[in-house]
Design an enzyme around this catalytic site. Structure first.
Site, PDB file in Angstrom:
ATOM      1  N   CYS A   1      25.612  27.706  52.736  1.00  0.00           N
ATOM      2  CA  CYS A   1      26.929  27.852  53.334  1.00  0.00           C
ATOM      3  C   CYS A   1      27.992  27.978  52.248  1.00  0.00           C
ATOM      4  O   CYS A   1      27.698  27.892  51.049  1.00  0.00           O
ATOM      5  CB  CYS A   1      27.249  26.663  54.248  1.00  0.00           C
ATOM      6  SG  CYS A   1      27.223  25.087  53.364  1.00  0.00           S
TER       7      CYS A   1
ATOM      8  N   CYS B   1      28.383  25.323  49.615  1.00  0.00           N
ATOM      9  CA  CYS B   1      27.433  25.397  48.502  1.00  0.00           C
ATOM     10  C   CYS B   1      28.004  26.217  47.355  1.00  0.00           C
ATOM     11  O   CYS B   1      27.904  25.838  46.182  1.00  0.00           O
ATOM     12  CB  CYS B   1      26.114  26.016  48.966  1.00  0.00           C
ATOM     13  SG  CYS B   1      25.260  25.073  50.249  1.00  0.00           S
TER      14      CYS B   1
ATOM     15  N   CYS C   1      10.025  32.314   6.163  1.00  0.00           N
ATOM     16  CA  CYS C   1      10.176  30.885   5.917  1.00  0.00           C
ATOM     17  C   CYS C   1      10.895  30.237   7.082  1.00  0.00           C
ATOM     18  O   CYS C   1      11.272  30.888   8.052  1.00  0.00           O
ATOM     19  CB  CYS C   1      10.933  30.632   4.618  1.00  0.00           C
ATOM     20  SG  CYS C   1      12.642  31.218   4.664  1.00  0.00           S
TER      21      CYS C   1
ATOM     22  N   CYS D   1      14.258  31.654   8.288  1.00  0.00           N
ATOM     23  CA  CYS D   1      14.184  32.805   9.196  1.00  0.00           C
ATOM     24  C   CYS D   1      14.092  32.331  10.644  1.00  0.00           C
ATOM     25  O   CYS D   1      14.721  32.902  11.539  1.00  0.00           O
ATOM     26  CB  CYS D   1      12.968  33.662   8.857  1.00  0.00           C
ATOM     27  SG  CYS D   1      12.944  34.315   7.182  1.00  0.00           S
TER      28      CYS D   1
ATOM     29  N   ASP E   1      -7.992   6.276  36.734  1.00  0.00           N
ATOM     30  CA  ASP E   1      -8.307   6.329  38.154  1.00  0.00           C
ATOM     31  C   ASP E   1      -9.813   6.096  38.289  1.00  0.00           C
ATOM     32  O   ASP E   1     -10.560   6.255  37.319  1.00  0.00           O
ATOM     33  CB  ASP E   1      -7.913   7.691  38.723  1.00  0.00           C
ATOM     34  CG  ASP E   1      -8.353   7.865  40.162  1.00  0.00           C
ATOM     35  OD1 ASP E   1      -8.079   6.968  40.972  1.00  0.00           O
ATOM     36  OD2 ASP E   1      -9.004   8.885  40.444  1.00  0.00           O
TER      37      ASP E   1
ATOM     38  N   ASP F   1      -7.557  12.859  38.556  1.00  0.00           N
ATOM     39  CA  ASP F   1      -8.118  14.162  38.905  1.00  0.00           C
ATOM     40  C   ASP F   1      -7.055  15.222  39.118  1.00  0.00           C
ATOM     41  O   ASP F   1      -7.366  16.358  39.439  1.00  0.00           O
ATOM     42  CB  ASP F   1      -9.004  14.055  40.141  1.00  0.00           C
ATOM     43  CG  ASP F   1      -8.242  13.572  41.370  1.00  0.00           C
ATOM     44  OD1 ASP F   1      -6.997  13.507  41.316  1.00  0.00           O
ATOM     45  OD2 ASP F   1      -8.884  13.248  42.376  1.00  0.00           O
TER      46      ASP F   1
ATOM     47  N   ASP G   1      -3.396  11.800  42.105  1.00  0.00           N
ATOM     48  CA  ASP G   1      -2.868  10.996  41.005  1.00  0.00           C
ATOM     49  C   ASP G   1      -1.647  11.639  40.359  1.00  0.00           C
ATOM     50  O   ASP G   1      -1.182  11.167  39.315  1.00  0.00           O
ATOM     51  CB  ASP G   1      -3.949  10.801  39.932  1.00  0.00           C
ATOM     52  CG  ASP G   1      -5.128  10.012  40.459  1.00  0.00           C
ATOM     53  OD1 ASP G   1      -4.911   8.952  41.064  1.00  0.00           O
ATOM     54  OD2 ASP G   1      -6.266  10.467  40.276  1.00  0.00           O
TER      55      ASP G   1
END
Length: 800
Positions: free
Chosen positions: A3, A6, A70, A73, A485, A687, A691
């Protein structure tokens, strides 16, 4: 945005950003038009939009950069890129010769052209790098003309031209000054030999140094060109103006350029070795595949495959794409992908990964992921990204490099004036100033961190340890607590028949009858029972499931009921005889099923079967290895207390937190971190699915892919470090390679800083000739890269 309020909120937030002259938001097109002013910062703009509750769309862009020499740069290119409107983030890597950018908005030709122009205006070449990394740092660009020698040939030519100039200098300590003058070439010949080295073979230093001057900064090339030009010019002055044929220093200018060219050539060769692991991964792709279409088999280029193709993989061939096995069984070698040394059994329904080698049987595989979507392609991209990103410690190097070259030029000028005005020896002042300029080149400083990161991430990838970013690799060295876990991480993640007891008949008959009742079921406990069943099964009749209780049917004409203790009691089956055994199994967190058979019209207990999740073979060894490394293991599980404590005792973990909900795991991880001293870190191993909150809350999230390859896609995106093989011992490997990489970074930075801290004063005081300074500078870069390459000898924490 939804809207007008926003748009107002975003415009207000953006106009408050320093350097933003004006901002307008279009709700219809969902675009933000910004008029930048002095001091505009695209990253601050993005943060302001996010703080307002919205997202600023960005796209990634990778450039191949030519001409860097180097750390200075790197700083200059990053400054130029960050000055381009819309560039939110820019990181340049000297070792890989690439620039990684995040640019606001969608990818378009105009944005790319503006970025390329910024790099070229800074004095360097640039071209976009393909998404798959093709055309990397080595071998980019058009082929050199036939008449232009390669890097190795230039070094050889420079060495041949410089040798007649430097050989008499080497004889001087043995034969004396008179013999030196006699052995020296005439002045005109010295000039003739040194000039092509200075201005033809050394032209690259002038071009890059001039570009740096135009950009208002300095680099290694500027230092080399200033220093050697001073020695060359002093020699011309001595010869043509003062008519001194002996006080010439043509050998200093020529040999310094030769040694620098040699050092850059050796450095480039060593840097290519740091990408050996990445090149080995790319080489896994086969060029052709045997495809079955319409019942006809024919070979096609891998690039022409489509998802759903049926791939025929013969023994000894590489699997051409990720897929699922439809027919056949075999042992597949995935060592270069996962680090697992032993072949893995694969059969119907199992996933196989493109690039792995089919060991023995014929497999028919349905392709599920091709090209950039494949696991191998994603692995390559992750390794490239990790190698291209900067570790946090690199920020210190960048700050030093930004002021390093101007300071060195100032020191060289003071050296010249000090020797000339105070000591009255202008020729010595010039030579000592040249030595200061040459020895102070910050090549080693720029390579110290990225070379170690490249070597570390590369060798880790070959062991199945994928590092998502350099920050995770550096942070992991400080881990003092690993939170594990349970299911699928320390255990195999699927129930198995752990124990059983037959009261009537033998154990085989008990398993056979129970399996017959479960033959048509897909329940995890049913699959575990079928795996443990002996031989062919009798056909069960009239099988029906009793919800919440179990299953019943007729086996060999007798009524059989298989289910819970509660159901058995409801059926009137006597359980007193096995009550103690059942309690012992349940205390270990196991699920118990009881089998009752009809005997003369009465159901009587025939036996019980206990199911549980088995610890992975390497779980106890992983915990023990971490303990030897000074890392404490903690188990955080959502499972019941009995099961969690039983597993913890089996693998050697003392601290257990059981019955923890996924959302609460993050709080447990935070509590573990608060109990540690400052600087120490916590790693969470899971896994990568349920988690995820805990992985994000940990200092280092480590996602473990299941052993069968399932879930690997999720695991790849879940944490800073991903373990491609479901082996808990890989956690110790990941932490060990992090420690070694961090050690190499610190060693490289130490030597780079000490080299300049000792070398610059020594050169200013006249204790180093330009030739020695040039050789030392060239070898410093080679030393740094070679030290990083030591990581390739790493063979894992268990063998260290």
């Amino acid at each position: 945005m939804s809207c007008a309020s926003c748009t107002d909120r975003v415009e207000k937030a953006v106009r408050a950003v320093p350097g933003v002259a004006d901002a307008q938001v279009n709700l219809a097109t969902e675009t933000l038009l910004v008029r930048p002013g002095a001091g505009f910062d695209a990253l601050a703009l993005e943060q302001a939009v996010e703080k307002a509750g919205y997202a600023l769309p960005t796209h990634a862009l990778t450039l191949a950069v030519q001409g860097m020499s180097c750390a200075s740069c790197v700083g200059r290119i990053e400054k130029a890129l960050r000055g381009v409107a819309g560039v939110v983030e820019a990181q340049v890597n000297l070792a890989t010769e690439t620039a990684h950018l995040r640019v606001a908005g969608a990818a378009d030709a105009a944005a790319l052209a503006e970025v390329l122009q910024a790099v070229r205006a800074a004095g360097y070449g640039a071209e976009p790098l393909a998404a798959d990394g093709a055309g990397g740092a080595a071998g980019r660009g058009a082929a050199a003309p036939w008449w232009r020698p390669g890097e190795g040939a230039r070094v050889l030519i420079a060495g041949l031209l410089s040798a007649p100039l430097v050989v008499p200098m080497l004889l001087w300590p043995l034969a004396g000054e008179g013999a030196l003058h006699a052995a020296m070439a005439p002045a005109w010949l010295q000039w003739l030999l040194a000039t092509p080295v200075q201005f033809v073979l050394g032209a690259r230093f002038y071009r890059a140094g001039w570009a740096a001057l135009r950009a208002g900064t300095g680099n290694m090339d500027l230092l080399v060109s200033l220093g050697t030009s001073a020695a060359y010019g002093l020699s011309l002055w001595q010869w043509l103006v003062l008519d001194d044929a002996h006080g010439l220093y043509f050998e200093s200018s020529a040999v310094v350029i030769t040694l620098v060219l040699l050092g850059k050539w050796l450095e480039a060769r060593a840097r290519r070795r740091t990408t050996a692991a990445l090149q080995a991964l790319r080489a896994l792709w086969p060029e052709v595949a045997l495809v079955r279409r319409g019942g006809v088999e024919r070979e096609l280029p891998v690039a022409e495959l489509v998802r759903g193709d049926l791939l025929v993989v013969r023994a000894g061939e590489r699997v051409p794409a990720d897929g699922v096995v439809l027919e056949g069984t075999s042992a597949v070698d995935e060592s270069l992908l996962t680090g697992e040394s032993l072949p893995v059994a694969r059969g119907v329904g199992d996933r196989v990964t493109g690039g792995s080698v089919n060991g023995e049987g014929l497999l028919l595989v349905r392709a599920t992921a091709l090209g950039g979507e494949s696991l191998l392609a994603r692995i390559v991209r992750m390794v490239e990204t990790a190698q291209g990103r900067k570790a946090p410690i690199q920020r210190l190097v960048d700050r030093v490099s930004a002021v390093f070259v101007p300071v060195v030029v100032g020191v060289a000028l003071l050296t010249l004036l000090g020797w000339g005005l105070v000591a009255g020896n202008w020729p010595a002042g010039v030579l000592n100033a040249v030595a200061v300029l040459v020895i102070a080149c910050p090549c080693a400083l720029g390579l110290a961190t990225p070379a170690a990161i490249m070597a570390g991430t590369g060798v880790a990838a070959r062991r199945g340890v994928l590092v998502k970013d350099a920050e995770a690799l550096e942070r992991a060295h400080a881990v003092r607590v690993v939170a594990w876990d349970k299911t699928g991480t320390l255990t195999e993640g699927r129930p198995r028949l752990m124990a059983h007891e037959a009261l009537a008949g033998d154990g085989a008959a008990l398993r056979a009858t129970a399996a017959a009742l479960q033959a048509a079921s897909t329940h995890p406990l049913a699959r575990a029972l079928l795996e443990a069943a002996p031989g062919p099964l009798a056909a069960a009749q009239g099988v029906k499931v009793v919800p919440g209780r179990g299953v019943e049917g007729l086996v060999d004409g007798r009524r059989a009921c298989l289910g819970s203790e509660r159901w058995m009691r409801e059926l009137g089956v006597a359980l007193d005889e096995v009550a103690a055994a059942l309690q012992a199994q349940q205390a270990q967190g196991r699920s118990v099923s009881l089998l009752a058979l009809d005997v003369a019209g009465t159901l009587r207990l025939a036996g019980w079967l206990a199911f549980g999740d088995r610890a992975k073979p390497g779980a106890a060894e992983a915990v023990a290895t971490l303990a030897r490394q000074g890392v404490r293991s903690v188990l955080i599980s959502g499972d019941n207390t009995g099961a969690a404590r039983h597993l913890a005792a089996e693998v050697g973990i003392a601290e257990v937190h059981a019955e923890v909900l996924p959302a609460d795991k993050a709080r447990q991880v935070a509590a573990l971190r608060e109990a540690l001293p400052p600087g120490a870190a916590v790693a969470m191993v899971g896994d990568g699915i349920n988690d995820a909150p805990a992985l994000a809350a940990a200092d280092v999230g480590i996602a473990m892919a299941p052993a069968d390859g399932g879930g690997s896609d999720v695991a790849l995106d879940a944490a800073g470090i991903t373990l491609l093989r479901g082996d808990p011992r890989a956690v110790a490997d990941a932490l060990d390679i992090s420690r070694l990489t961090h050690t190499k970074i610190r060693q490289n930075l130490f030597w780079a800083f000490v080299f300049n801290a000792v070398g610059i004063p020594a050169a200013a005081l006249g204790h180093l000739s330009p030739v020695v300074a040039g050789g030392a500078m060239a070898m410093s870069s080679v030393l740094v890269v070679s030290n990083a390459l030591w990581l390739s000898r790493w063979r894992g924490a268990r063998l260290a």
